[in-house]
Design a protein around this motif. Structure first.
Motif, PDB file in Angstrom:
ATOM      1  N   GLU A 184      -7.259  -7.641 -11.607  1.00  0.00           N
ATOM      2  CA  GLU A 184      -7.299  -6.767 -10.272  1.00  0.00           C
ATOM      3  C   GLU A 184      -6.301  -5.782 -10.143  1.00  0.00           C
ATOM      4  OE1 GLU A 184      -5.151 -10.300  -8.884  1.00  0.00           O
ATOM      5  OE2 GLU A 184      -7.249 -10.288 -10.345  1.00  0.00           O
ATOM      6  N   ARG A 185      -5.042  -6.415 -10.347  1.00  0.00           N
ATOM      7  CA  ARG A 185      -3.893  -5.451 -10.366  1.00  0.00           C
ATOM      8  C   ARG A 185      -3.784  -4.359 -11.113  1.00  0.00           C
ATOM      9  NH1 ARG A 185      -1.091  -3.219  -6.127  1.00  0.00           N
ATOM     10  NH2 ARG A 185       1.085  -2.923  -6.676  1.00  0.00           N
ATOM     11  N   PHE A 186      -4.064  -4.707 -12.238  1.00  0.00           N
ATOM     12  CA  PHE A 186      -3.962  -3.787 -13.374  1.00  0.00           C
ATOM     13  C   PHE A 186      -4.875  -2.621 -13.322  1.00  0.00           C
ATOM     14  CE2 PHE A 186      -0.943  -6.780 -14.975  1.00  0.00           C
ATOM     15  CZ  PHE A 186      -0.153  -5.994 -15.842  1.00  0.00           C
ATOM     16  N   ALA A 187      -6.270  -3.159 -12.880  1.00  0.00           N
ATOM     17  CA  ALA A 187      -7.309  -2.164 -12.759  1.00  0.00           C
ATOM     18  C   ALA A 187      -7.120  -1.181 -11.648  1.00  0.00           C
ATOM     19  CB  ALA A 187      -8.710  -2.880 -12.403  1.00  0.00           C
ATOM     20  N   LYS A 188      -6.343  -1.636 -10.456  1.00  0.00           N
ATOM     21  CA  LYS A 188      -5.956  -0.940  -9.403  1.00  0.00           C
ATOM     22  C   LYS A 188      -4.905   0.270  -9.846  1.00  0.00           C
ATOM     23  CE  LYS A 188      -4.357  -0.601  -4.616  1.00  0.00           C
ATOM     24  NZ  LYS A 188      -3.336   0.446  -4.772  1.00  0.00           N
ATOM     25  N   PHE A 189      -4.041  -0.190 -10.824  1.00  0.00           N
ATOM     26  CA  PHE A 189      -2.824   0.735 -11.389  1.00  0.00           C
ATOM     27  C   PHE A 189      -3.617   1.642 -12.115  1.00  0.00           C
ATOM     28  CE2 PHE A 189      -0.765   1.877 -15.183  1.00  0.00           C
ATOM     29  CZ  PHE A 189       0.415   2.214 -14.812  1.00  0.00           C
ATOM     30  N   ALA A 190      -4.509   1.610 -12.763  1.00  0.00           N
ATOM     31  CA  ALA A 190      -5.476   2.498 -13.855  1.00  0.00           C
ATOM     32  C   ALA A 190      -6.015   3.390 -12.606  1.00  0.00           C
ATOM     33  CB  ALA A 190      -6.234   1.926 -14.585  1.00  0.00           C
ATOM     34  N   GLU A 191      -6.629   2.849 -11.594  1.00  0.00           N
ATOM     35  CA  GLU A 191      -7.242   3.903 -10.479  1.00  0.00           C
ATOM     36  C   GLU A 191      -6.032   4.715  -9.935  1.00  0.00           C
ATOM     37  OE1 GLU A 191      -9.000   0.763  -8.109  1.00  0.00           O
ATOM     38  OE2 GLU A 191     -10.775   0.697  -9.473  1.00  0.00           O
ATOM     39  N   ASP A 192      -5.122   4.180  -9.665  1.00  0.00           N
ATOM     40  CA  ASP A 192      -4.058   4.968  -8.848  1.00  0.00           C
ATOM     41  C   ASP A 192      -3.449   6.053  -9.762  1.00  0.00           C
ATOM     42  OD1 ASP A 192      -4.490   3.485  -6.748  1.00  0.00           O
ATOM     43  OD2 ASP A 192      -2.718   2.050  -6.821  1.00  0.00           O
ATOM     44  N   ALA A 219       0.702  -1.280  -0.036  1.00  0.00           N
ATOM     45  CA  ALA A 219      -0.099   0.076   0.183  1.00  0.00           C
ATOM     46  C   ALA A 219       0.851   1.362  -0.099  1.00  0.00           C
ATOM     47  CB  ALA A 219      -1.097  -0.053   1.191  1.00  0.00           C
ATOM     48  N   ILE A 220       1.911   1.290   0.853  1.00  0.00           N
ATOM     49  CA  ILE A 220       2.810   2.472   0.885  1.00  0.00           C
ATOM     50  C   ILE A 220       3.564   2.817  -0.394  1.00  0.00           C
ATOM     51  CG2 ILE A 220       4.854   3.501   1.938  1.00  0.00           C
ATOM     52  CD1 ILE A 220       2.258   3.671   3.639  1.00  0.00           C
ATOM     53  N   GLY A 221       4.069   1.502  -1.015  1.00  0.00           N
ATOM     54  CA  GLY A 221       4.642   1.602  -2.231  1.00  0.00           C
ATOM     55  C   GLY A 221       3.730   2.172  -3.324  1.00  0.00           C
ATOM     56  N   ASP A 222       2.548   1.688  -3.389  1.00  0.00           N
ATOM     57  CA  ASP A 222       1.844   1.862  -4.611  1.00  0.00           C
ATOM     58  C   ASP A 222       1.592   3.293  -4.237  1.00  0.00           C
ATOM     59  OD1 ASP A 222       1.470  -0.778  -5.011  1.00  0.00           O
ATOM     60  OD2 ASP A 222      -0.783  -0.862  -4.260  1.00  0.00           O
ATOM     61  N   ALA A 223       1.107   3.802  -3.379  1.00  0.00           N
ATOM     62  CA  ALA A 223       0.863   5.303  -3.171  1.00  0.00           C
ATOM     63  C   ALA A 223       2.266   6.248  -3.653  1.00  0.00           C
ATOM     64  CB  ALA A 223       0.654   5.676  -1.648  1.00  0.00           C
ATOM     65  N   MET A 224       3.551   5.787  -3.122  1.00  0.00           N
ATOM     66  CA  MET A 224       4.406   6.556  -3.560  1.00  0.00           C
ATOM     67  C   MET A 224       4.838   6.360  -5.200  1.00  0.00           C
ATOM     68  SD  MET A 224       7.459   6.325  -0.453  1.00  0.00           S
ATOM     69  CE  MET A 224       7.611   4.439  -0.829  1.00  0.00           C
ATOM     70  N   ILE A 225       4.614   5.240  -5.577  1.00  0.00           N
ATOM     71  CA  ILE A 225       4.857   5.133  -6.939  1.00  0.00           C
ATOM     72  C   ILE A 225       3.796   5.965  -7.761  1.00  0.00           C
ATOM     73  CG2 ILE A 225       4.699   3.341  -8.943  1.00  0.00           C
ATOM     74  CD1 ILE A 225       5.896   1.385  -6.848  1.00  0.00           C
ATOM     75  N   ALA A 226       2.691   5.827  -7.574  1.00  0.00           N
ATOM     76  CA  ALA A 226       1.541   6.549  -8.188  1.00  0.00           C
ATOM     77  C   ALA A 226       1.817   8.131  -8.200  1.00  0.00           C
ATOM     78  CB  ALA A 226       0.243   6.160  -7.503  1.00  0.00           C
TER      79      ALA A 226
END
Length: 386
Positions: A302-310, A211-218
């Motif tokens: 589901e991971r790719f969908a989350k990427f598009a959202e982020d 979660a932390i990494g996703d937020a920073m990367i996005a």
């Protein structure tokens, strides 16, 4: 997340006055006066940066070693190692982008061994010390200025391999965004693609919770994309260059991968291409990453969908597949819009090469941490990129 230990000893000196601090930075790591200056094709002389550096190094005995290639070659590194040993070099200053710095990392490690430098890259020998070195960054792309990784091309065998060691973190890196003003457009574009690709490799990771990494990367990716558009229209926009420079650094200095490794299959796939055809790494990634995303997306939609959202803030009411498509198309369309290539055929690369490329990627067997690829998968990705 996986258990992890974070370590990064590089001193990052960032800003308009960073380069003027060069003499005192070197003095922290050596009392010697013999400096090797490594650089690439000579653009530092045209820009005036070379004269500025030589003035700052007036109290040192400087040995120049130019000509390090965009995909740094083993043969060039080997020649530099011989010079370091012959001259008794105390410190190396790498002035350039990722290729110069990657080459300098191997020069540093190999200069303390009698082995062929390639033995380090292929992990036949582990270095135990290195000649200290620092960097002055001239291209924001690879993040090599603040990490311990390096990629070297053996042109004789058409192999391009990555390696790394805690010994080859730069002691310091001096980053002045103004230096980027004179970059050719294609190098700015390749740098944007490269830094974004590093973020993508880490977003698609093997952890159950990032979660932390996703937020920073996005967040970093969004800022790179915005700054990239500005910098291409206004090459001397300091704020845009500042964002691109720091964005590329943090994209691959370990901050974004705490608790997971990331995938890295696309880098392996691209290395096989540029080892044979010597195209720019960023250009190869622009072609191959959307193809990898397309091939792998149905394995974890589901991971790719989350990427598009982020990253692209897609409408939450869209279906999962619509989100997946929006994320992949968003990356491809952005890179195309800034002038990155989209097809292997843009470089006259044909299907005749695909099996050779695939065999080179599989020298250690199937690869990829997010999704493992075998030869059939690799061939399919090259087909999607043709």
């Amino acid at each position: 997340m996986n258990s992890f230990t974070f370590y990064n000893p590089t001193q990052l000196v960032f800003g308009k006055d960073s380069i003027e601090k060069l003499p005192q930075m070197i003095a922290q790591f050596t009392q010697g006066k013999k400096i090797m200056l490594t650089y690439g094709g000579g653009s530092i002389k045209k820009s005036g940066l070379y004269d500025r550096i030589m003035t700052l190094l007036s109290d040192f005995e400087v040995t120049e070693f130019g000509g390090i290639e965009p995909n740094p070659r083993l043969s060039t590194v080997t020649k530099a190692v011989e010079v370091v040993k012959e001259k008794g070099i105390d410190f190396i200053l790498a002035v350039g982008g990722g290729s110069v710095i990657d080459g300098t990392k191997l020069i540093s490690a190999a200069s303390k061994l009698d082995n062929d430098p390639w033995d380090i890259v292929t992990r036949k020998v582990t270095p135990e010390e290195g000649v200290p070195f620092g960097t002055i960054l001239t291209i924001s792309a690879t993040g090599s200025e603040m990490n311990s990784g390096s990629v070297i091309t053996n042109w004789e065998t058409n192999e391009k391999l990555g390696w790394g060691s805690p010994l080859v973190f730069p002691k310091f890196s001096l980053l002045n965004p103004e230096i980027l003003y004179t970059l050719p457009k294609n190098q700015t574009v390749n740098g944007i693609v490269d830094s974004m690709s590093h973020l993508l490799e880490q977003y698609f990771n093997e952890a159950d919770n990032s979660a932390i990494g996703d937020a920073m990367i996005a967040g970093v990716m969004k800022e790179i994309m915005k700054a990239g558009e500005v910098a291409l229209k206004e090459p001397e926009n300091y704020e845009a260059r500042e964002t691109l420079m720091l964005g590329a650094t943090v994209a691959l200095n370990g901050f974004m991968r705490m608790g997971y490794n990331g995938d890295w299959a696309t880098h392996n796939i691209e290395h096989a291409v540029s080892a044979v055809h010597d195209i720019a790494h960023g250009a190869g990634l622009a072609i191959l990453f959307p193809a990898w995303m397309t091939y792998v997306s149905d394995k974890s939609p589901e991971r790719f969908a989350k990427f598009a959202e982020d990253v692209f803030d897609v409408d939450s009411s869209l279906s999962q597949q619509e989100k997946v498509d929006a994320g992949i198309n968003g990356i491809r369309d952005y890179w195309t819009s800034i002038g990155a290539p989209a097809h292997l055929s843009d470089f006259e690369i044909t299907e005749d090469d695909f099996e050779t490329f695939a065999d080179k990627t599989l020298f250690n067997g199937p690869f990829g941490n997010f999704y493992q690829l075998d030869k059939e998968a690799v061939m399919a990705i090259y087909q999607l990129a043709k």
